[in-house]
Design a protein around this motif. Structure first.
Motif, PDB file in Angstrom:
ATOM      1  N   ILE A 442      51.741  70.127 -57.039  1.00 46.30           N
ATOM      2  CA  ILE A 442      51.167  71.380 -57.342  1.00 46.30           C
ATOM      3  C   ILE A 442      52.260  72.366 -58.205  1.00 46.30           C
ATOM      4  O   ILE A 442      51.873  72.886 -59.308  1.00 46.30           O
ATOM      5  N   ALA A 443      53.319  72.427 -57.641  1.00 47.47           N
ATOM      6  CA  ALA A 443      54.251  73.386 -58.215  1.00 47.47           C
ATOM      7  C   ALA A 443      54.846  72.962 -59.490  1.00 47.47           C
ATOM      8  O   ALA A 443      54.877  73.705 -60.430  1.00 47.47           O
ATOM      9  N   ILE A 444      55.114  71.411 -59.581  1.00 47.77           N
ATOM     10  CA  ILE A 444      55.575  71.174 -61.151  1.00 47.77           C
ATOM     11  C   ILE A 444      54.372  71.403 -62.065  1.00 47.77           C
ATOM     12  O   ILE A 444      54.810  71.747 -63.298  1.00 47.77           O
ATOM     13  N   VAL A 445      53.030  71.230 -61.855  1.00 44.06           N
ATOM     14  CA  VAL A 445      52.004  71.380 -62.582  1.00 44.06           C
ATOM     15  C   VAL A 445      52.104  72.791 -63.170  1.00 44.06           C
ATOM     16  O   VAL A 445      51.992  73.032 -64.334  1.00 44.06           O
ATOM     17  N   LEU A 446      52.251  73.665 -62.285  1.00 39.47           N
ATOM     18  CA  LEU A 446      52.045  75.030 -62.302  1.00 39.47           C
ATOM     19  C   LEU A 446      53.073  75.665 -63.325  1.00 39.47           C
ATOM     20  O   LEU A 446      52.831  76.569 -64.060  1.00 39.47           O
ATOM     21  N   LEU A 447      54.388  75.245 -62.630  1.00 36.39           N
ATOM     22  CA  LEU A 447      55.604  75.600 -63.566  1.00 36.39           C
ATOM     23  C   LEU A 447      55.665  75.116 -64.892  1.00 36.39           C
ATOM     24  O   LEU A 447      55.715  75.982 -66.049  1.00 36.39           O
ATOM     25  N   SER A 448      55.006  73.986 -65.357  1.00 31.38           N
ATOM     26  CA  SER A 448      54.902  73.364 -66.649  1.00 31.38           C
ATOM     27  C   SER A 448      53.899  74.032 -67.427  1.00 31.38           C
ATOM     28  O   SER A 448      54.187  74.375 -68.547  1.00 31.38           O
ATOM     29  N   GLU A 449      52.656  74.597 -66.790  1.00 27.78           N
ATOM     30  CA  GLU A 449      51.843  75.335 -67.601  1.00 27.78           C
ATOM     31  C   GLU A 449      52.239  76.667 -67.924  1.00 27.78           C
ATOM     32  O   GLU A 449      51.869  77.341 -68.907  1.00 27.78           O
ATOM     33  N   LYS A 450      53.003  77.149 -66.943  1.00 25.60           N
ATOM     34  CA  LYS A 450      53.586  78.623 -67.255  1.00 25.60           C
ATOM     35  C   LYS A 450      54.609  78.935 -68.249  1.00 25.60           C
ATOM     36  O   LYS A 450      54.637  79.678 -69.081  1.00 25.60           O
ATOM     37  N   PHE A 451      55.465  77.783 -68.159  1.00 19.75           N
ATOM     38  CA  PHE A 451      56.941  78.030 -69.001  1.00 19.75           C
ATOM     39  C   PHE A 451      56.957  76.980 -70.046  1.00 19.75           C
ATOM     40  O   PHE A 451      57.562  77.378 -71.196  1.00 19.75           O
ATOM     41  N   ILE A 452      56.227  75.874 -70.129  1.00 18.32           N
ATOM     42  CA  ILE A 452      56.455  74.811 -71.118  1.00 18.32           C
ATOM     43  C   ILE A 452      54.980  74.943 -72.018  1.00 18.32           C
ATOM     44  O   ILE A 452      55.135  74.876 -73.134  1.00 18.32           O
ATOM     45  N   LEU A 453      54.080  74.866 -71.450  1.00 22.21           N
ATOM     46  CA  LEU A 453      52.682  74.986 -72.208  1.00 22.21           C
ATOM     47  C   LEU A 453      52.569  75.791 -73.229  1.00 22.21           C
ATOM     48  O   LEU A 453      52.104  75.670 -74.364  1.00 22.21           O
ATOM     49  N   PHE A 455      54.571  76.971 -75.371  1.00 29.34           N
ATOM     50  CA  PHE A 455      55.116  76.615 -76.637  1.00 29.34           C
ATOM     51  C   PHE A 455      54.397  75.791 -77.396  1.00 29.34           C
ATOM     52  O   PHE A 455      54.219  75.615 -78.753  1.00 29.34           O
ATOM     53  N   ALA A 456      53.415  75.227 -76.534  1.00 31.09           N
ATOM     54  CA  ALA A 456      52.658  74.109 -77.496  1.00 31.09           C
ATOM     55  C   ALA A 456      51.553  75.013 -78.156  1.00 31.09           C
ATOM     56  O   ALA A 456      50.777  74.563 -79.229  1.00 31.09           O
ATOM     57  N   LYS A 457      50.920  76.083 -77.806  1.00 30.70           N
ATOM     58  CA  LYS A 457      49.986  77.036 -78.138  1.00 30.70           C
ATOM     59  C   LYS A 457      48.543  76.270 -78.284  1.00 30.70           C
ATOM     60  O   LYS A 457      48.091  75.663 -77.638  1.00 30.70           O
ATOM     61  N   SER A 460      47.029  70.409 -80.185  1.00 30.72           N
ATOM     62  CA  SER A 460      46.796  69.411 -79.315  1.00 30.72           C
ATOM     63  C   SER A 460      47.489  68.227 -79.148  1.00 30.72           C
ATOM     64  O   SER A 460      47.821  68.026 -78.035  1.00 30.72           O
ATOM     65  N   SER A 461      48.300  68.060 -80.199  1.00 36.30           N
ATOM     66  CA  SER A 461      49.212  66.940 -79.937  1.00 36.30           C
ATOM     67  C   SER A 461      50.413  67.196 -79.163  1.00 36.30           C
ATOM     68  O   SER A 461      51.090  66.691 -78.180  1.00 36.30           O
ATOM     69  N   LEU A 462      51.063  68.788 -79.162  1.00 36.09           N
ATOM     70  CA  LEU A 462      51.848  69.130 -78.361  1.00 36.09           C
ATOM     71  C   LEU A 462      51.582  69.373 -77.014  1.00 36.09           C
ATOM     72  O   LEU A 462      52.227  68.976 -76.104  1.00 36.09           O
ATOM     73  N   ARG A 463      50.169  69.751 -76.712  1.00 40.32           N
ATOM     74  CA  ARG A 463      49.683  69.944 -75.187  1.00 40.32           C
ATOM     75  C   ARG A 463      49.682  68.282 -74.890  1.00 40.32           C
ATOM     76  O   ARG A 463      49.977  68.269 -73.517  1.00 40.32           O
ATOM     77  N   PHE A 464      49.301  67.248 -75.517  1.00 40.69           N
ATOM     78  CA  PHE A 464      49.286  66.098 -74.917  1.00 40.69           C
ATOM     79  C   PHE A 464      50.704  65.764 -74.659  1.00 40.69           C
ATOM     80  O   PHE A 464      50.993  65.041 -73.500  1.00 40.69           O
ATOM     81  N   ASP A 524      42.870  69.296 -65.702  1.00 39.47           N
ATOM     82  CA  ASP A 524      41.947  70.610 -65.948  1.00 39.47           C
ATOM     83  C   ASP A 524      42.905  71.761 -66.521  1.00 39.47           C
ATOM     84  O   ASP A 524      42.478  72.470 -67.431  1.00 39.47           O
ATOM     85  N   HIS A 525      44.305  71.626 -66.332  1.00 39.33           N
ATOM     86  CA  HIS A 525      45.016  72.903 -66.940  1.00 39.33           C
ATOM     87  C   HIS A 525      45.491  72.545 -68.401  1.00 39.33           C
ATOM     88  O   HIS A 525      46.065  73.455 -68.678  1.00 39.33           O
ATOM     89  N   PHE A 526      45.296  71.420 -68.667  1.00 37.71           N
ATOM     90  CA  PHE A 526      45.742  71.181 -70.007  1.00 37.71           C
ATOM     91  C   PHE A 526      44.970  70.732 -71.163  1.00 37.71           C
ATOM     92  O   PHE A 526      44.996  70.800 -72.321  1.00 37.71           O
TER      93      PHE A 526
END
Length: 746
Positions: A442-453, A455-457, A460-464, A524-526
């Motif tokens: 859960i922590a890895i997913v939340l950190l990725s969503e908050k700090f990395i996602l 940048f993808a804005k 869709s390709s970057l989100r993937f 669900d978060h991506f």
């Protein structure tokens, strides 16, 4: 030049105030040290004198700045407390300390709230009062133990273990109070949410900290000087303080957590030593700032509540702690000695009072009342601890004989060795496994969503790509959560019993379902539904195509974590506790002073066993150990001697050593020396005396106890005859003891 010479320099009020605080604290420390009273009490009085409520002494001018210093003091106090705490220590103190602390804190929370209500105070005041009265002072108890020289007493082991549990519970109480103060209500759902959130972040911080921080300190190695180590330690502390504050927890919690993480590293003792002057400095400022809030007018007006709460604290803490110790299986005497040790409140009470005042949810009169109660109970603590033996003797005289017999029987049963069954072991490991890995995922997913996602804005390709990278990051932990085998021995044993087959199958299925839900949590978060199906297919493919790779990757991560977790224990060479024997006997150590007149004398001349009834388990001399020294062995300056005896024997021996200028040592045991128990069945030893059995020669050990048909003999004489089914307790070389036990086991 003249103009320069005649100019005046402006002195910032902060410097003036700090100078006044430290001067007051220094004078108070000297006076109270001379009077042999706790320094905390001196700091409180110094604060009162420097505060605005006393007109005949220079007064602090900038209270706001002093509060900042005091908050720093709280941070360093909690950080230092964390350094003395270890999560492993919590497991080692076991149920005895947990039951004692739980009974005491639970009972005092109820008693404190009822007192506040009875005094007519508002609900929030009563809640905070209950929390303030619930937690004893670790600082005051430890200082008093050191000053009275009772740290080697057996009851002190239970007290110190209970203090560890109390500190954990106090941190939880602090977090819950923050939530109650903000919401102004006591909601069951809100409290459960806070507890779940607290457990999640504590788990995450501990795992991450253990994974990275010992490695950081290890790889830096010889590059780190003492100055750098202190700076790094304080920096890590403040980083965790910031993290805790950002997720809505008390900064004190962050400091405590970082201290407990560093406590698992090989640098813990060095950092604790380096930090002590800093902690003492800011701790003094904190206690002085608390003393500034003492208002004589308020205390005069609330003299009756102060008296009532003081009596409630002394008698309530003592009775509840004694009850908890009895429930945990401690004998009556040690339970009473433990109980009277807890009869005070201290630093955590001030921290809780500061929290209530800063949030504006408690009345102004509550803070000075608690300070007054703390001052009185701090003063009475040494006398109560000294009176422990007399109080225990009085309790034994007035209690009905039947009660005492029942207590002795209950204590004997509770202290007997009881193995956990396979089902309990399996459940404990199962839920721990799930909690750890689910928190990481859960922590890895939340950190990725908050700090990395971000940048993808909207691409869709970057989100993937981000989601795929996150999936690769959590893949080893998903594998471990769903497929990694745990408790294999217990599972195999339980599968032979039809009663457990169904629950075990359900437990396995639950792990698979949880894996799917956590992958769904990531999706669900991506993503939208289409990408979700694709990503789920990628996940299934990863497991089907690379199971060995996932297993290997997880094993590598697990090995690194376990190595870091056990690094300090390996470095300290697995030092055992001083509480070694099953009865009143225990082991403690003393260091031979260079000026002692017993230096150079043999053990035969000293006759320690004949005079005091104690045994020398071994002597530590420089870097080597002399196990079970014989009568011709001499004692030399700086030798550490490890003594086994009862409280009374060690007390008499300690008095003898004080007269000969020998000082208690700081370490307790050595890794090559351990206590082992086995039942005597082999004919080789039966019918022989202890001397003729040659056990001492074969194991380099001493028989320190024999249990025969329920009767126990501590430090038996060498001519005692061994009988079949005797339970022998031997202290000696661990490897030799194990070899002997294995070779003679039928």
């Amino acid at each position: 030049m003249l103009a320069l010479a005649s100019s005046t320099f402006h002195l910032d009020p902060l410097i003036y105030d700090l100078g006044l605080i430290l001067c007051s604290a220094g004078v108070a420390a000297l006076i109270f040290k001379r009077l042999k009273q706790p320094l905390v009490l001196g700091y409180l009085i110094a604060g009162f004198l420097a505060g605005s409520k006393f007109d005949y002494f220079p007064t602090v001018t900038d209270i706001k700045s002093v509060k900042v210093w005091a908050e720093i003091g709280i941070i360093f106090l909690l950080f230092s407390l964390g350094l003395e705490f270890s999560f492993k220590k919590l497991l080692k103190v076991g149920g005895t300390a947990s039951v004692t602390a739980g009974t005491q804190i639970g009972g005092m929370l109820v008693l404190g709230y009822l007192c506040g209500t009875a005094l007519g105070w508002k609900t929030m005041d009563s809640i905070f009062l209950a929390a303030m009265l619930a937690v004893s002072s670790t600082t005051i108890i430890l200082k008093t133990f050191e000053e009275l020289g009772v740290k080697t007493r057996r009851f002190a082991v239970n007290v110190l273990g209970s203090l560890i549990v109390q500190d954990i519970l106090a941190i939880i109480i602090l977090v819950l109070l923050s939530t109650i103060a903000v919401t102004q209500s006591i909601s069951g759902i809100a409290l459960v949410t806070v507890i779940v959130k607290l457990v999640f972040f504590l788990t995450l911080w501990f795992i991450t900290g253990i994974f990275f921080i010992p490695s950081l300190l290890r790889y830096a190695g010889k590059l780190i000087t003492e100055e750098m180590l202190l700076i790094i330690a304080i920096a890590l502390c403040l980083v965790m303080v910031i993290l805790a504050a950002n997720v809505g927890f008390s900064p004190a919690l962050g400091a405590f957590v970082m201290g407990s993480i560093i406590a698992e590293t090989t640098k813990a003792e060095q950092i604790e030593h380096l930090l002590k002057p800093v902690k003492d400095l800011f701790g003094a400022v904190f206690f002085v700032s608390v003393g500034m809030l003492i208002d004589p007018v308020t205390l005069q007006h609330y003299a009756i509540p102060v008296l009532i709460l003081t009596l409630v604290t002394i008698f309530g803490q003592s009775i509840l702690a004694t009850t908890g110790s009895l429930l945990s299986g401690m004998p009556l005497k040690q339970s009473v000695q433990s109980g009277v040790s807890f009869s005070q409140i201290g630093e955590f009470s001030f921290i809780i009072a500061t929290l209530g005042a800063s949030l504006g949810v408690t009345s102004d009169f509550l803070y000075p009342i608690i300070v007054a109660v703390s001052a009185v109970t701090t003063f009475t603590t040494p006398y109560l601890i000294k009176s422990g033996d007399h109080v225990a003797a009085f309790a034994e005289r007035i209690l009905p004989r039947k009660w005492i017999k029942n207590i002795e029987r209950y204590s004997a049963n509770a202290q007997s060795i009881r193995a956990q069954n396979d089902w309990h072991i399996l459940l404990r490991k199962y839920f721990l496994h799930i909690a750890l890995h689910a928190s990481i995922i859960i922590a890895i997913v939340l950190l990725s969503e908050k700090f990395i996602l971000p940048f993808a804005k909207d691409n869709s390709s970057l989100r993937f790509v981000v989601a795929l990278g996150t999936l690769f990051a959590i893949a080893p932990f998903i594998y471990a959560l769903g497929w990694h085998k745990t408790s294999e021995i217990q599972v195999q044993n339980l599968l032979n019993n039809k009663r457990y087959r169904g629950p075990i199958v359900m437990m396995v299925l639950f792990r698979f379902v949880l894996c799917v839900l956590l992958v769904g949590f990531l999706i669900d978060h991506f993503f939208s539904t289409l990408f979700a199906i694709i990503l789920l297919g990628v996940f299934i493919s990863l497991y089907l195509l690379f199971p060995r790779k996932l297993k290997s990757q997880y094993a590598k991560i697990e090995r690194h974590f376990i190595h870091n977790l056990n690094e300090r224990e390996i470095y300290m060479r697995n030092r055992s506790r001083s509480d070694l024997t099953p009865w009143d006997g225990h082991m403690t150590s003393f260091e031979i002073d260079p000026a002692s007149d017993i230096s150079g004398k043999t053990l035969e001349i000293l006759k320690l066993r004949e005079l005091f009834g104690v045994n020398i388990a071994y002597i530590k001399r420089a870097d080597f150990v002399i196990p079970t020294p014989d009568k011709n062995e001499k004692l030399f300056p700086a030798d550490e001697i490890f003594i086994i005896g009862t409280d009374e024997q060690i007390q008499r021996f300690s008095k003898f050593l004080e007269d000969h200028e020998v000082h208690p040592a700081s370490t307790i045991a050595d890794p090559d020396i351990s206590l082992n128990q086995f039942v005597l069945k082999n004919e080789t030893f039966i019918g022989k005396s202890i001397r003729d059995s040659k056990i001492r020669e074969e194991t380099s050990g001493i028989i320190v106890g024999i249990e025969r048909r329920g009767n126990r003999t501590f430090n038996p004489e060498s001519d005692m005859i061994l009988e079949k089914n005797d339970i022998l307790w031997i202290v000696g070389n661990r490897r030799k003891l194990i070899d002997m036990i294995e070779s003679y086991r039928e």
